[in-house]
Write a protein that holds these residues in place. Sequence first.
Motif, PDB file in Angstrom:
ATOM      1  N   GLU A 100       0.859  -1.189   0.000  1.00 56.49           N
ATOM      2  CA  GLU A 100       0.000   0.000   0.000  1.00 56.49           C
ATOM      3  C   GLU A 100       0.897   1.242   0.000  1.00 56.49           C
ATOM      4  OE1 GLU A 100      -3.137   0.550  -0.192  1.00 56.49           O
ATOM      5  OE2 GLU A 100      -4.123  -1.365   0.228  1.00 56.49           O
ATOM      6  N   TRP A 179       1.751  17.667   5.233  1.00 57.35           N
ATOM      7  CA  TRP A 179       1.814  18.513   6.433  1.00 57.35           C
ATOM      8  C   TRP A 179       2.835  19.639   6.171  1.00 57.35           C
ATOM      9  CZ3 TRP A 179       0.847  16.910  11.965  1.00 57.35           C
ATOM     10  CH2 TRP A 179       0.019  15.783  12.051  1.00 57.35           C
ATOM     11  N   ILE A 216      -0.593  10.408   8.093  1.00 60.68           N
ATOM     12  CA  ILE A 216      -0.784  10.403   9.552  1.00 60.68           C
ATOM     13  C   ILE A 216       0.482  10.868  10.263  1.00 60.68           C
ATOM     14  CG2 ILE A 216      -2.589   8.636   9.592  1.00 60.68           C
ATOM     15  CD1 ILE A 216      -0.392   6.583  10.331  1.00 60.68           C
TER      16      ILE A 216
ATOM     17  N   GLY B  58      -3.966   4.759  13.974  1.00 69.66           N
ATOM     18  CA  GLY B  58      -5.104   5.394  13.317  1.00 69.66           C
ATOM     19  C   GLY B  58      -4.655   5.729  11.915  1.00 69.66           C
ATOM     20  N   LEU B  59      -5.303   5.194  10.918  1.00 69.97           N
ATOM     21  CA  LEU B  59      -4.797   5.287   9.543  1.00 69.97           C
ATOM     22  C   LEU B  59      -5.438   6.411   8.743  1.00 69.97           C
ATOM     23  CD1 LEU B  59      -4.492   1.466   8.828  1.00 69.97           C
ATOM     24  CD2 LEU B  59      -2.650   3.079   9.358  1.00 69.97           C
ATOM     25  N   ARG B  60      -6.211   7.246   9.410  1.00 69.84           N
ATOM     26  CA  ARG B  60      -6.712   8.458   8.769  1.00 69.84           C
ATOM     27  C   ARG B  60      -6.844   9.501   9.855  1.00 69.84           C
ATOM     28  NH1 ARG B  60     -10.857   9.861   4.327  1.00 69.84           N
ATOM     29  NH2 ARG B  60     -10.565  12.129   4.338  1.00 69.84           N
ATOM     30  N   LEU B  61      -6.389  10.698   9.583  1.00 73.70           N
ATOM     31  CA  LEU B  61      -6.540  11.762  10.565  1.00 73.70           C
ATOM     32  C   LEU B  61      -8.033  12.040  10.758  1.00 73.70           C
ATOM     33  CD1 LEU B  61      -3.814  14.419   9.636  1.00 73.70           C
ATOM     34  CD2 LEU B  61      -3.630  12.422  11.120  1.00 73.70           C
ATOM     35  N   GLU B  63     -11.474  13.954  11.261  1.00 72.37           N
ATOM     36  CA  GLU B  63     -11.957  15.224  10.710  1.00 72.37           C
ATOM     37  C   GLU B  63     -13.207  15.668  11.446  1.00 72.37           C
ATOM     38  OE1 GLU B  63     -12.219  15.104   6.433  1.00 72.37           O
ATOM     39  OE2 GLU B  63     -10.136  14.413   6.255  1.00 72.37           O
ATOM     40  N   VAL B  68      -9.463  18.682   9.215  1.00 73.19           N
ATOM     41  CA  VAL B  68      -8.680  17.872  10.149  1.00 73.19           C
ATOM     42  C   VAL B  68      -8.925  18.401  11.570  1.00 73.19           C
ATOM     43  CG1 VAL B  68      -6.344  17.254  10.878  1.00 73.19           C
ATOM     44  CG2 VAL B  68      -6.946  17.237   8.450  1.00 73.19           C
ATOM     45  N   TYR B  69      -9.215  17.464  12.480  1.00 77.50           N
ATOM     46  CA  TYR B  69      -9.537  17.827  13.870  1.00 77.50           C
ATOM     47  C   TYR B  69      -8.302  18.427  14.540  1.00 77.50           C
ATOM     48  CZ  TYR B  69     -11.448  17.229  18.601  1.00 77.50           C
ATOM     49  OH  TYR B  69     -11.907  17.439  19.881  1.00 77.50           O
ATOM     50  N   VAL B  74      -1.867  15.152  17.414  1.00 72.60           N
ATOM     51  CA  VAL B  74      -2.068  14.414  16.168  1.00 72.60           C
ATOM     52  C   VAL B  74      -0.718  14.269  15.477  1.00 72.60           C
ATOM     53  CG1 VAL B  74      -2.658  16.553  14.943  1.00 72.60           C
ATOM     54  CG2 VAL B  74      -3.404  14.367  14.000  1.00 72.60           C
ATOM     55  N   GLY B  75      -0.602  13.213  14.680  1.00 75.98           N
ATOM     56  CA  GLY B  75       0.681  12.939  14.039  1.00 75.98           C
ATOM     57  C   GLY B  75       1.329  11.773  14.731  1.00 75.98           C
ATOM     58  N   ARG B  76       1.405  10.642  14.022  1.00 77.78           N
ATOM     59  CA  ARG B  76       1.964   9.447  14.644  1.00 77.78           C
ATOM     60  C   ARG B  76       2.841   8.739  13.630  1.00 77.78           C
ATOM     61  NH1 ARG B  76      -1.681   6.276  17.023  1.00 77.78           N
ATOM     62  NH2 ARG B  76      -3.618   7.389  16.921  1.00 77.78           N
ATOM     63  N   PHE B 103      -6.672  -3.260   6.170  1.00 75.52           N
ATOM     64  CA  PHE B 103      -5.947  -2.573   5.099  1.00 75.52           C
ATOM     65  C   PHE B 103      -4.491  -3.025   5.005  1.00 75.52           C
ATOM     66  CE2 PHE B 103      -9.393   0.392   6.303  1.00 75.52           C
ATOM     67  CZ  PHE B 103     -10.133   0.234   5.146  1.00 75.52           C
ATOM     68  N   GLU B 138     -10.374   5.265   2.243  1.00 71.29           N
ATOM     69  CA  GLU B 138      -9.986   6.187   1.171  1.00 71.29           C
ATOM     70  C   GLU B 138      -8.486   6.398   1.058  1.00 71.29           C
ATOM     71  OE1 GLU B 138     -13.887   9.097   0.762  1.00 71.29           O
ATOM     72  OE2 GLU B 138     -12.269   9.722   2.085  1.00 71.29           O
ATOM     73  N   ASN B 139      -7.732   5.929   2.048  1.00 69.75           N
ATOM     74  CA  ASN B 139      -6.266   6.047   1.959  1.00 69.75           C
ATOM     75  C   ASN B 139      -5.607   4.822   1.330  1.00 69.75           C
ATOM     76  OD1 ASN B 139      -5.920   8.615   2.944  1.00 69.75           O
ATOM     77  ND2 ASN B 139      -5.759   7.966   5.078  1.00 69.75           N
ATOM     78  N   PHE B 140      -6.415   3.829   0.920  1.00 74.01           N
ATOM     79  CA  PHE B 140      -5.814   2.560   0.508  1.00 74.01           C
ATOM     80  C   PHE B 140      -6.292   2.062  -0.845  1.00 74.01           C
ATOM     81  CE2 PHE B 140      -5.482   2.940   5.043  1.00 74.01           C
ATOM     82  CZ  PHE B 140      -4.114   2.728   5.187  1.00 74.01           C
TER      83      PHE B 140
END
Lengths: 384, 442
Positions: A100, A179, A216, B58-61, B63, B68-69, B74-76, B103, B138-140
């Motif tokens: 992916e 970002w 992320i 978490g594979l999507r930030l 919202e 974006v919340y 955030v940011g990992r 995924f 949606e990221n995959f």
Amino acid sequence: MHLAVALDGAGWHPAAWRSRAGDLFSAGYWLDLVLEAERGHLDFVTIEDGLGLQTARFHRPDDRTDQVRGRLDAALVAAFVAPLTTHIGLVPTTDVTHTEPFHVATGIATLDHASNGRAGWRPQIASRAADASHFGRRTTPQLTDTDVLDPESIARRMRPLFAEAVDVVEVVRRLWDSWADDAEIRDVATGRFIDADRVRHIDFVGEHFSVKGPAITPRPPQGQPVVASLAHASTPFEFAAACSDVVFLTPHDGAGISRILAQVDDAVARFGRPLLRFADLVVFLDDTPGRKARLDALSGTEFTSDAAVFAGTPAALADLLVSWHAEGLDGFRLRPGALPHDLHAITRAVVPELQRRGAFRTSYDATTLRGHLRLPRPDRRLPI
Amino acid sequence: MSAPGKKQVHLAAQLPGIHNVTVWSDPRSESQIAIDSFVRLARTAERGKFDFFFLAEGLRLREHKGRVYELDVVGRPDNLTVLAALAAVTSRLGLAATVNATFNEPYEVARRLSTLDHLSGGRAAWNVVTSYDAFTGENFRRGGFLAEADRYDRAAEFLQVARLLWDSWSDGDVLAEGSEFVRAGVGQFVHSGRHFNISGRFTTPRGPQGRPVIIQSGESEVGREFAAAEADVIFSKYDRPADARPFYRDVKARLARHGRAEASLKIIPTATVVIADTDAEAAAYSAEISRGQVSPQTAIAHLEAIWGRDLSSYDPDGPLPEIDPEPESLVLKGHSTFRKGRAETAAKWRALAAERGLSIRELVIEVHGGHTFVGSPRTVADAIDHFVQTDGADGFVFVPHLTPGGLDDLVDRVVPLLQEKGVFRGDYSGTTLRDHLGLEAL
């Protein structure tokens, strides 16, 4: 000149493991190799990988048991050595056909964070059709016995995978830029940890897949980790020109260099941006000859490679590197015939020889891989 | 020395980076992404002889209202990549990665986990999770998502395939002697099932643990059964004895049906802790942390997540809205807490606020801002011990509110008391995570 070492198993000769390289599946083995490369002030190490077991044949699996089989995940090996090294660039190979793109982008960005800006990435297409059965989600072109005799035939057959790989690299690069460097604001007055305006969807829609984003992971320390690819023919030259910062080429003599560089220049003019051009060389380094022949005898065949094979003294290799450098190459990726012997010869004999001639750094003057390669840290590229 | 007849406590630490547990506004709060933060937390956990260090995923930030919340940390990183780096700077601490089974593909996950097990000398664990939303999809490449029932079905088959791959090499298959590097046919596998039809040869020799430790989280019926059948550790959200004991009894009782001993599955709730010299000081500190965790903006955002409406004009220090929630709209995407039963939650919140006369922020603090253990070191050590000895849990995974110093008090002030009581190891007695958890070697 720039100098890198390509790490793979016990070295690039199929009988290399018989000279007692060590436990190839232990952390200590890889750490010792990378520390040695760092002592030689090399620009970076690459680590080979693949989503199938090694085979002696380019395009099909085999059942041999007399060569190294089995490997660890290259990106994780690079991450392991990151906190125990300080300067050397770390460039793992990852597949881009079955993986992916989102996970690859996250992994390399994380390697850049874990190494404080020393990550690179070598995207690799899955040229062996059998690997597709490990995933069961698609099929990929099967190369024939005739195809593998000619790099242009291989490239023609693999063209769809290269086209898809261009999209993968584009997605990965956009995710790295999704970002802003200053996205984290920690503004207590408004209660906001980040500014959402500084984190963007990438909205990539391609023929093969779509990725929404954003990443992320915050933007990597280098902004964009260094992308490197290996190229033997026109399609991979174009891929390198479109996607890479560094290309590994395989000239076999001085005349080959100018011919290949002309092809790369042509691809760059049509598709891309400037590239650092490295030549790959498999090296067997000794003061007295005969070791390569002894390894050949153990494996039962004469060792040949896609890259030029050098067997000789460290001083003779230094001569060759200096003269090839003058032909217009920016650097070299040396593939040690046997580990750790040929790596030690590079760092303890070839490097000092090059330093005496003023051809190679005597200490690091930067802490990031981009810094070693004199590539400026790029600004964030925003979607139009 | 371990106290005779008493259960041993298992301790783990999680780096947050999700939700509002981390008080980023505290001046002591440092980077969430710098490797130094991870190294410091992991080394602290190892100094405290913890069983393992755990990273969520978490594979999507997330919202909020289409953006974006912004209000939480955030940011990992990629979990396995960071844990491979931590393997280099720790020597005994278990390293647990959350990796999504929706995924990803088994071949790749199995080889990465096996690699971590090799690099760490047998300290790898996998928290198997599934993804519920097309939003993350949606990221995959794979895209889309799976219906709830299919999620566990795929996860179970995923795990079955991963085991097949880990078992495709035996101990001793790497010979490296004479002219033979490996035994013939190493890594061969074939699997055909509903979700995966794969065959070929696996690349990675068997790791020191044979297979990594398997962790599962989830409280549903199908989740409990999955854990009873497959897992070595189960995470739970039940950090109050009254909820935890029935869950503990229920899950342990299922093991016999799968031919397993009760000790072969450790139940480890997620917990928070606030420590000060005295109980009164700790209570005051806990309230201060809660206010940091639920800023005025966070209070409104949580309310909006339940109400499904824009409530930005409401005063966080005023009463709850008179208007009713819109159950169909989703204001906060990617946050599992707010996914289900929002009308019911709103009714509960209103009743609670009315009964206690709470403002919006006070209410959100009440429901989302509490801490599991609050008190002096002695009070906290006694409470942890009591919780475990009365079969509410086998231990806890602690989520610190500060990065990277948030484990210091627990390790320096509470762990020695647990050791004194004989309910927690004074030092590691084994080298692998299976050893620390008291699981049988494979």
